[in-house]
Write a protein that holds these residues in place. Structure first.
Motif, short mmCIF file in Angstrom:
data_model
loop_
_atom_site.label_atom_id
_atom_site.label_comp_id
_atom_site.label_asym_id
_atom_site.label_seq_id
_atom_site.Cartn_x
_atom_site.Cartn_y
_atom_site.Cartn_z
N ARG A 107 0.83 -1.21 0.00
CA ARG A 107 0.00 0.00 0.00
C ARG A 107 0.86 1.26 0.00
NH1 ARG A 107 -3.00 1.35 4.37
NH2 ARG A 107 -4.05 2.93 3.11
N ASP A 141 -0.06 3.68 -3.03
CA ASP A 141 -0.95 4.80 -2.69
C ASP A 141 -0.27 6.13 -2.95
OD1 ASP A 141 -2.72 2.93 -1.97
OD2 ASP A 141 -2.75 3.36 0.18
N GLY A 176 -13.88 3.62 0.68
CA GLY A 176 -13.77 2.22 0.27
C GLY A 176 -14.94 1.37 0.69
N ASP A 214 -10.36 -4.27 -1.90
CA ASP A 214 -9.55 -3.95 -3.09
C ASP A 214 -8.80 -5.17 -3.62
OD1 ASP A 214 -10.40 -1.32 -2.98
OD2 ASP A 214 -8.71 -0.70 -1.71
N CYS A 227 0.43 -5.66 -8.30
CA CYS A 227 0.61 -4.25 -7.90
C CYS A 227 2.01 -3.76 -8.26
CB CYS A 227 0.36 -4.09 -6.40
SG CYS A 227 -1.37 -4.30 -5.92
#
Length: 480
Positions: free
Chosen positions: A123, A127, A143, A312, A446
């Motif tokens: 994250r 982010d 969220g 997510d 990711c």
């Protein structure tokens, strides 16, 4: 047979999946968890934490047995790099029996903690903070959280009262044979009678019939109960002449389980009951309990019940329990964990009907969280409002399909539809590992997205030729 030529390119590809995975896992934190198990400096050198935890990940990711895992590692240089070996070795790094010890040294909570660290690190890289609001103001809800529960079946025979009592009778007969052959008083009169042939014959008279009457089943069940009771009484008498320490540890444990099993079955027989609290359904795995799910394939499943939350695309394992529980009572704790994890409450919570009780509705209303599903009371008279509500409910159900998909991947791809581990702790560790491996796949995706975003950003700023060196440097950092 002529010797085959041996060639080995020691240069590993940076885009190999095992190289990418090795860069994502926080090995230093894994080492801290692993070091707690070793309080003494004596004995042989312990296997490294990276080798132990890496082997468990390889086993889950490829759905292998303990023996196949070690053989595959011995054949693959990328896997040996993943578990931390400095050079390729053609022999197995350790024996397959060590896999059981690895599962004991990494319990489910340790694995969930490592998974949380992996999620936090991912994250922080992905982010981009664009919140310019006042720090004194509480953060707004953001969220959504998707929650659901399922059962993870254990690898046991479908339990029946007659089958369990027959197995208990056979176990106690074996224990009587061992204790009698090792008794200290050789002049003891006669060996206790077990009537094993009659007990076996009465059991087969039921199982070999397609349809047996209720009366006959009741009669055979009584005979099996009497046989187990007589054998337990004989074992109690033999303790005067033979020590129970003569029994192996697993056989002694089975004796304790059989004693509890007999008490439960006798209680149900005397009171004409069909169930009892903490009912034993497997002598070899006494921690397994029946979980009534009401599904089309099986009304009752036997194994651990788990609750997960999906945010997510990340799957967080919130609860593992071998006892049946109401998953609706888990929603508040799952939302609070969401708050601790992200710093704010979710905007919406997606769950099925069992979660939508009055307590959960009041909690969600208090924290300004929209819970999926129809609201209480009569539907509005306005046709437009009714249509809008139905559209929102349809969209909520579409969102909730994500958690069903995670269960499907876990059970079909990673064989969580029937876990083969026998110990309670090992089973819990395996379940936690499956969801961690699923999250590792998400982390790789990711990382690839971050790398592509970096390339596209620099392409817009300057030409690819001028920043090629920066690309190579960033790629090296991602791999490390």
């Amino acid at each position: 047979m002529a010797n085959l030529p041996y060639f080995l390119d020691t240069t590993l590809k940076a885009d190999n999946r095992w190289v990418k995975l090795s860069a994502l896992i926080p090995w230093s934190d894994v080492e801290e968890v692993y070091a707690v198990n070793f309080t003494s400096q004596k004995g042989p050198k312990a296997i490294s934490a990276r080798a132990a935890f890496g082997a468990l990940i390889i086993q889950v990711k490829l759905s292998l047995t303990d023996e196949e895992t070690i053989e595959t590692i011995a054949e693959n240089p990328y896997m040996q790099y993943f578990i931390g070996l400095e050079r390729y070795e053609q022999k197995a790094p350790f024996d397959s029996s060590m896999m059981t010890h690895f599962r004991k040294r990494f319990n489910a909570q340790d694995i969930k903690d490592i998974d949380e660290l992996l999620h936090s690190a991912t994250r922080e890289k992905s982010d981009v903070s664009d919140d310019d609001s006042d720090d004194d103001q509480p953060p707004s809800n953001k969220g959504s959280i998707i929650v659901d529960a399922s059962c993870v079946p254990a690898d046991i025979h479908y339990p029946t009262d007659l089958g369990l009592l027959n197995k208990a009778r056979e176990k106690t007969e074996d224990i009587i044979d061992i204790l009698w052959s090792n008794r200290s008083n050789i002049d003891e009169k006669v060996k206790p009678r077990t009537y094993r042939e009659a007990g076996r014959k009465s059991f087969l008279s039921i199982v070999l019939q397609k349809r047996a009457s209720k009366k006959k089943r009741h009669l055979v069940l009584k005979k099996q109960l009497n046989s187990v009771r007589r054998n337990l009484s004989s074992i109690n008498e033999l303790k005067k002449y033979a020590d129970l320490s003569l029994l192996q540890s697993n056989l002694y444990r089975d004796l304790l389980v059989v004693d509890t099993l007999y008490q439960q079955q006798q209680y149900m027989y005397d009171n004409s009951l069909m169930s009892v609290n903490d009912r034993i359904v497997s002598i070899h795995q006494p921690h397994v309990r029946p979980i009534v799910r009401g599904k089309a394939g099986a009304h009752t499943e036997f194994g651990a019940k788990i609750s997960i939350s999906v945010v997510d695309g990340w799957s967080f394992l919130d609860t593992i329990n071998f006892d049946a529980y109401n998953e609706g009572s888990e929603l508040i704790s799952q939302i609070e964990q969401y708050k601790d994890r992200f710093g704010y409450y979710p905007e919406s919570a997606h769950a099925d009907k069992i979660y939508r009780n009055k307590v959960n509705r009041a909690y969600c209303k208090k924290h300004n969280i929209r819970i999926s599903g129809p609201s209480l009371g009569r539907p509005p008279k306005d046709a437009t409002l009714r249509k809008g509500q139905k559209e929102i409910q349809r969209q909520d159900e579409a969102v909730r399909n994500a958690v069903e998909g995670r269960f499907g991947v876990a059970k079909r791809r990673y064989k969580l539809d029937r876990i083969l581990t026998k110990l309670k702790g090992s089973s819990e560790s395996l379940i936690a590992l499956v969801f961690m491996v699923m999250n590792l796949e998400k982390a790789i995706a990711c990382a690839a997205f971050i790398y592509l975003s970096f390339i596209n950003t620099f392409r817009r700023i300057t030409s690819l030729v001028q920043v090629s060196s920066q690309f190579m440097l960033f790629k090296a950092l991602i791999i490390q």
